[in-house]
Design a protein around this motif. Structure first.
Motif: not given
Lengths: 195, 161
Positions: A17, A25, A28, A102, A139, A141, A168, A170, A176, A179
């Motif tokens: 990540y 990160k 997640n 992310v 992602q 986030n 997302a 997270a 989450v 992904t």
């Protein structure tokens, strides 16, 4: 670099990540850790500072079940996002099979997202990888916040290659597992193509 | 990709296990691990029962990677041996053939000198097996392709149910 063990009938892969500092990160990984049956995951290890900023990496081993009689295991890592930890990021990318980038959706973090993405490309290149031939997903986030970059603009800037991408949050788990599922799929498809 | 996948076959796995089992006895150690530089556990011998071997493998690889980075900064290729001394248990970590890591955990029943000596001998044997394994993988990629080619999208989807 995956590890296929015919003796213990296991396929092991490494997923990293990546993303700017405080993009989520570790969040997640923490969510995956919380929501996964303890039988299917190991301990989550966080090498973090006293203020809970990632210092070296977070690590979470996941066991996802069998494919053709082979146990599939995924080792999830995060990199430290802060700019000055670049040497550590390079080390963690070694032997990577797939990447989740992310991005932080807040408008004021857009420059940080771009900088981190460019840094990821440069570090991959240094390891002999090219962004165009390594499985990765993006992602976006923190979509629950008020000051977010519109999705279309985000895609135009960060996802020029058209990688699978997901919105997302997270912290609450939104997006989450979607992904994670996407990157696992891409990694296995890449393995299937032959190394 | 910069390096190919590491593949382990039954025959080499048995040979590797035999070497680390012997190292465990001869070095009077508690546990011996073989870990890939990317953090994958390859083989283990000894009192591993209540030990989190996966985390141990990952952290060992991180440790080797970090000290390798330090080595480069001062103009060294790598530090091939690391030693961590604890109150009861000690860790001896060494690199074999630039690709895998041997971790020996030992206590007062053994000594650093003995461990170093036995590890050196085992490393040569392990290196020979690993070289053979790498040559085998280069020669016969078809074994691996067959297994992976059979994986379908449905198999992958099933993993998440």
């Amino acid at each position: 670099m995956s590890f296929i063990n015919y003796s213990s009938r296991e396929i092991n892969c490494k997923i990293v990540y990546y993303g700017p500092g405080l993009c989520g990160k570790t969040t997640n990984l923490s969510f995956i850790f919380k929501k996964t049956n303890p039988e299917h995951r190991g301990k989550m290890i966080s090498l973090a500072t006293e203020t809970e900023r990632t210092l070296f990496f977070d690590f979470l081993p996941l066991s996802l079940g069998d494919i053709k009689g082979f146990k599939t295991r995924f080792h999830l890592y995060t990199v430290p996002g802060q700019i000055f930890y670049d040497a550590s990021r390079k080390l963690i990318l070694k032997g990577v099979d797939g990447i989740v980038f992310v991005a932080d959706s807040q408008i004021e973090r857009m420059d940080a997202n771009i900088e981190s993405f460019e840094n990821m490309k440069a570090n991959l290149k240094e390891q002999g990888y090219d962004i165009s031939n390594i499985p990765y997903v993006i992602q976006y986030n923190k979509r629950d916040l008020a000051n977010v970059v519109p999705l279309a603009e985000f895609k135009k800037v960060l996802n020029v290659n058209g990688a699978p991408d997901f919105e997302a949050v997270a912290a609450t788990g939104v997006g989450v597992f979607e992904t994670l599922k996407a990157i696992v799929k891409l990694v296995l498809i890449e393995l299937k193509k032959g190394t | 990709m910069p390096t190919s996948s590491l593949v382990m076959f039954e025959e080499e796995f048995k040979q590797i296990t035999a070497v680390i089992d012997r190292l465990l006895k001869e070095a009077n150690a508690k546990v011996v691990f073989l870990v890939d530089k990317d953090g994958q556990l390859i083989a283990a011998s000894g009192e591993t029962g209540d030990m989190d071997t996966t985390s141990l493998a990952s952290l060992t690889a991180g440790n080797i990677a970090a000290t390798g980075g330090l080595a480069k900064l001062i103009g060294e290729k790598e530090f091939s041996i690391l030693f961590h001394e604890g109150e009861k248990d000690n860790l001896h970590i060494s690199i074999v053939g630039q690709r895998v890591i041997v971790v020996v955990i030992f206590d007062q029943r053994s000594s650093l000198g003995l461990v170093r000596l036995r590890v050196k001998k085992a490393n040569d044997e392990l290196n020979a097996i690993l070289q053979k394994l790498l040559r085998r993988v280069e020669k016969k990629p078809s074994v691996q392709e067959n297994l992976l080619a059979e994986i379908t999208d449905t198999d992958i989807d099933k993993l998440f149910h």
